[in-house]
Each structure stands twice: as structure tokens, then as C-alpha cells.
Design a protein around this motif. Structure first.
Motif, PDB file in Angstrom:
ATOM      1  N   UNK A 167      -4.000  -0.687   3.434  1.00  0.00           N
ATOM      2  CA  UNK A 167      -3.219  -1.571   4.300  1.00  0.00           C
ATOM      3  C   UNK A 167      -2.060  -2.249   3.609  1.00  0.00           C
ATOM      4  N   UNK A 168      -1.963  -2.164   2.281  1.00  0.00           N
ATOM      5  CA  UNK A 168      -0.861  -2.797   1.556  1.00  0.00           C
ATOM      6  C   UNK A 168       0.313  -1.834   1.391  1.00  0.00           C
ATOM      7  N   UNK A 169       1.510  -2.346   1.641  1.00  0.00           N
ATOM      8  CA  UNK A 169       2.735  -1.579   1.396  1.00  0.00           C
ATOM      9  C   UNK A 169       3.241  -1.920   0.003  1.00  0.00           C
ATOM     10  N   UNK A 170       3.336  -0.916  -0.860  1.00  0.00           N
ATOM     11  CA  UNK A 170       3.687  -1.147  -2.260  1.00  0.00           C
ATOM     12  C   UNK A 170       4.604  -0.033  -2.753  1.00  0.00           C
ATOM     13  N   UNK A 171       5.125  -0.237  -3.972  1.00  0.00           N
ATOM     14  CA  UNK A 171       5.872   0.798  -4.686  1.00  0.00           C
ATOM     15  C   UNK A 171       5.083   1.127  -5.954  1.00  0.00           C
ATOM     16  N   UNK A 172       4.745   2.409  -6.106  1.00  0.00           N
ATOM     17  CA  UNK A 172       4.019   2.844  -7.299  1.00  0.00           C
ATOM     18  C   UNK A 172       4.990   3.440  -8.308  1.00  0.00           C
ATOM     19  N   UNK A 173       4.842   3.031  -9.565  1.00  0.00           N
ATOM     20  CA  UNK A 173       5.568   3.660 -10.668  1.00  0.00           C
ATOM     21  C   UNK A 173       4.588   4.546 -11.433  1.00  0.00           C
ATOM     22  N   UNK A 174       5.025   5.741 -11.771  1.00  0.00           N
ATOM     23  CA  UNK A 174       4.149   6.710 -12.427  1.00  0.00           C
ATOM     24  C   UNK A 174       4.555   6.927 -13.876  1.00  0.00           C
TER      25      UNK A 174
END
Length: 416
Positions: A284-291
Motif C-alpha cells: 500500500x505504500x508508494x515509494x521509489x526503490x534504488x537498486x
């Protein structure tokens, strides 16, 4: 901090669903004074009481026809819990709207008229709820006042409905039946002295206390990539992040993930939100993932937990709820939208169709008409990372779209 319950209502035409929703809003003091004044002015009730259905059926066309047409979302709260209510249409031609309203529901309230009992549309709505794995159902036996508060009438209806839901796979503790009168208010918010033979909860009591589970909270991590974030600013010259909604499970910095459908592996180097960095993110959380690695990832890719990643396939079987008045004919070129990815597809065969009345499967029906539910075989032009719907609902569901008109033709669930 109160928790949240998402519920959907459904019932046949004239079962009093709009009045029941209006009664919940009115008796929980969720109606503004000017709204109530407008209802009282527009009320056509013969006994001079306000017509609470007008709190719900706000569209002029709905008032003129006396039926609910579209899905309307209502928000109300009590000291114990907050609610998001999807009020869905009752008429058979709008069953497809019921699928929309029930798709995110944690509980469904189905209505029947005590004078008519369980009808075909009741069975259809219960089948839709079972198809979408709505975990709990309440049967509100409405207009019990018009059945003279007859315990025998209520008992007969409750037993018939429980027999039906048992056949659909619901256990006894997942189905509750309540005798109510939405117009008078019996057992909606306050207990009724006119049903001394009923010792169960009122509808609101049940809604306030029923256990709530967040869909896919305990499922393996799934993250459909919505867009790639490249600020190209002097402050962040090398920043690359992947934005989206956590569709299932939880992810933390350092977790190993698989990029699907191509199968590349990497680890999560950072999780960003507007407020700043965080160590984990949940469904349910809107996030930005860095890989950790610079990979060729674009919109439509799926990041999944490395230990439980689904297989990407081009052929699969699924359950379809056909929502369009144009029948399904195998062999047509269609589109399948899965998460943030849309691919060309073809339904190559229809295995069977569910008989709503008997719950039997009619083999090899040849076609699916509007509101039909059936099992189909699908081939897609590009591999899709599909979960079984019972394991991860978010990535085990999809839409079928008309490539020319852009209409939604069906809602699909992977598996049976």
C-alpha cells in the motif's frame, strides 16, 4: 488511531440497499446538516419520514429510475473504526459494477428482501464475492418489518443463504446473517425490541468488531514498476530510482530481489519517499526503490522477492468474469493488463461456465455472455510473471481490454 474496514454492498433492485446505506450514514452522524435538509425537501416518503436512500442515490438519473446505477464510495467513521463503503448497483445489467466495488473489499454486505428471500441475483452476488475472495459476508435480511418480524421467515432465508455460501467455500464463521429494517432502523445501528428472538450483533456492531486483514500483507514482496526516476540534477547526477506501489508484502534495504520477466537479480540499496529515506516499505505504500546494480528496467517490470519469484509464462489458465455486452468469442485479439504492463493476448478456449443457480460447471460453453463467470485458456505475446490469485491477489489478477475501443471486457484471476 482507528483501523479501516473496506466493505461493499450489493443486492437486488428494491431490496432497500440505498436506504440501508443512508441509515448507516444518518445514524452514525456522518451526514452534514445541509445534506439532511436537502433530503427532507426532496423526500417523497408517504409517512413523512425522510427518504434516507436519497443520501446515496445522488445522481438525477438514479433518482428518476429508483435504482443505483454506478459504484459510489462513501466514507464514514465511528470512535472504533473508519469505513470506506463501495455502494454497488443491484440491477442484473450492472453486475459488472459489483465486480469493481468488491475488488478491494474486506467484507461484503448482501441484502435480500425478507418477503422474497434468496433470489438469483443474491446467488450471483455471492458467487462474485467468492470469486474475488472477499473474506467475509454479511446477509442483511431487510424489510423484516414487512414480514411481521417473523422468526421463521428469517430462519428459512438464513439457512438457504448459508447452504449457498458453504457450497461456495465459506465457513460458518465467515458468514453472518442479521434481520434488519433499514427504513425503521431495526438492528442497523441499535438493537430492536421487535426481534426478541435474535440475539446477535447489530450491523454496525459487527462492522466495528469484525477482524480486518490487510490484503496481501503477509504475501511475498511484489512491486510493479510505474516509472523510472532520473532527476538529472547537479545535486543527484547519478540518481536512478524505480517508482511504484508496493502491491504485496514488505521490502527492506538489503533485500535481494528479482527483476521480472527477465530474471536479473540485485539488492535494494535504498527506499525513498518525499519525506526522505526509510529502511522498509509495506503493501500500500508508494515509494521509489534504488537498486545496487544499474539494470535495464522500464515501466511494466515487476520486482519480486528473490526466494519466491513467480515464473514468467506466455500461456496460462484463469477464471474470467465477463463484463461487456459484446460476448467473448475465442480467437479474438485482445489486450491483457497485468500490473503496470499491457500485452497483446488471445483467449484460445473456454473450458467451462459457472451456473449461478446450481454452482455446477457447464462444460465447453463456446462463449461467455455479459456477467458470465468461466474458466479460460489465454496466450500472451510477452511473458507475464503471474502468481496464483490465492497466493498473491495483486499479481494474480488482470484485466482484459478491447484493443480498439479501450473498453474493459473482463476481470481475470489466475488459477481456479
Amino acid at each position: 488511531m482507528t483501523d479501516l474496514l473496506r466493505l461493499a454492498t450489493a443486492g437486488s433492485v428494491d431490496d432497500g440497499k440505498s436506504t440501508l446505506v443512508g441509515r448507516l450514514l444518518y445514524d452514525t452522524k456522518s451526514v452534514l446538516a445541509d445534506q439532511m435538509e436537502a433530503v427532507e425537501r426532496a423526500s417523497r416518503s408517504a409517512d413523512g419520514e425522510p427518504d434516507l436512500s436519497l443520501l446515496v442515490d445522488g445522481l438525477r438519473s438514479e433518482r428518476e429510475q429508483g435504482i443505483t446505477i454506478d459504484v459510489a464510495y462513501r466514507y464514514f467513521a465511528t470512535p472504533r473504526r473508519s469505513f470506506v463503503l463501495a455502494d454497488t448497483p443491484g440491477h442484473v445489467q450492472y453486475t459488472r459494477n459489483t465486480v469493481t466495488g468488491a475488488s478491494t473489499a474486506q467484507l461484503a454486505v448482501l441484502l435480500v428482501d425478507a418477503r422474497h428471500g434468496v433470489v438469483e441475483q443474491t446467488r450471483r452476488h455471492a458467487a462474485v464475492m467468492a470469486l474475488l475472495r472477499v473474506p467475509r459476508i454479511v446477509l442483511a435480511v431487510n424489510k423484516i418489518d414487512l414480514a411481521d418480524y417473523d422468526e421463521g421467515v428469517y430462519t428459512r432465508i438464513a439457512k438457504e443463504f448459508r447452504d449457498h455460501t458453504t457450497a461456495l467455500g465459506y465457513s460458518d464463521d465467515e458468514v453472518v446473517t442479521i434481520p434488519v429494517s433499514a427504513k425503521v432502523g431495526d438492528n442497523v445501528v441499535l438493537p430492536s425490541e421487535r426481534t426478541p428472538w435474535y440475539d446477535g450483533p447489530t450491523l454496525l456492531d459487527h462492522l466495528e468488531t469484525v477482524p480486518v486483514a490487510v490484503p496481501d500483507e503477509a504475501a511475498p514482496f511484489r512491486f510493479p514498476v510505474q516509472t523510472v526516476i532520473r532527476p538529472r540534477s547537479a545535486e543527484l547526477p547519478d540518481y536512478r530510482g524505480y517508482a511504484g506501489l508496493v502491491a504485496a508484502g514488505t521490502v527492506s534495504v538489503g533485500d535481494e530481489v528479482v527483476v521480472l520477466p527477465d530474471g536479473q537479480r540485485t539488492t535494494v540499496a535504498g527506499i525513498d519517499r518525499f519525506e526522505g529515506e526509510q529502511q522498509s516499505a509495506s503493501v500500500g505504500e508508494s515509494v521509489v526503490l534504488r537498486l545496487a546494480d544499474d539494470l535495464g528496467i522500464a515501466r511494466g517490470a515487476l520486482l519480486a522477492a528473490a526466494g519466491s519469484a513467480p515464473e514468467a509464462v506466455t500461456e496460462f489458465t484463469a477464471t474470467l468474469a465477463w463484463l461487456h455486452d459484446k460476448p467473448l468469442v475465442p480467437g479474438r485479439r485482445l489486450l491483457v493488463k497485468h500490473g503496470t504492463h499491457t500485452v497483446q493476448a488471445m483467449i484460445t478456449g473456454i473450458t467451462d461456465r459457472l451456473d449461478i443457480q446450481t454452482l455446477d460447471l457447464d462444460a465447453d460453453p463456446g462463449t461467455l455472455e455479459i456477467n458470465d463467470i468461466g474458466h479460460v485458456a489465454i496466450t500472451v505475446a510477452e511473458p507475464l510473471p503471474l502468481d496464483d490469485y490465492d497466493v498473491v491477489a495483486a499479481t494474480g489478477s488482470f484485466l482484459v481490454i478491447d484493443p480498439q475501443a479501450g473498453d474493459t471486457l473482463a476481470a481475470g484471476l489466475v488459477g481456479k
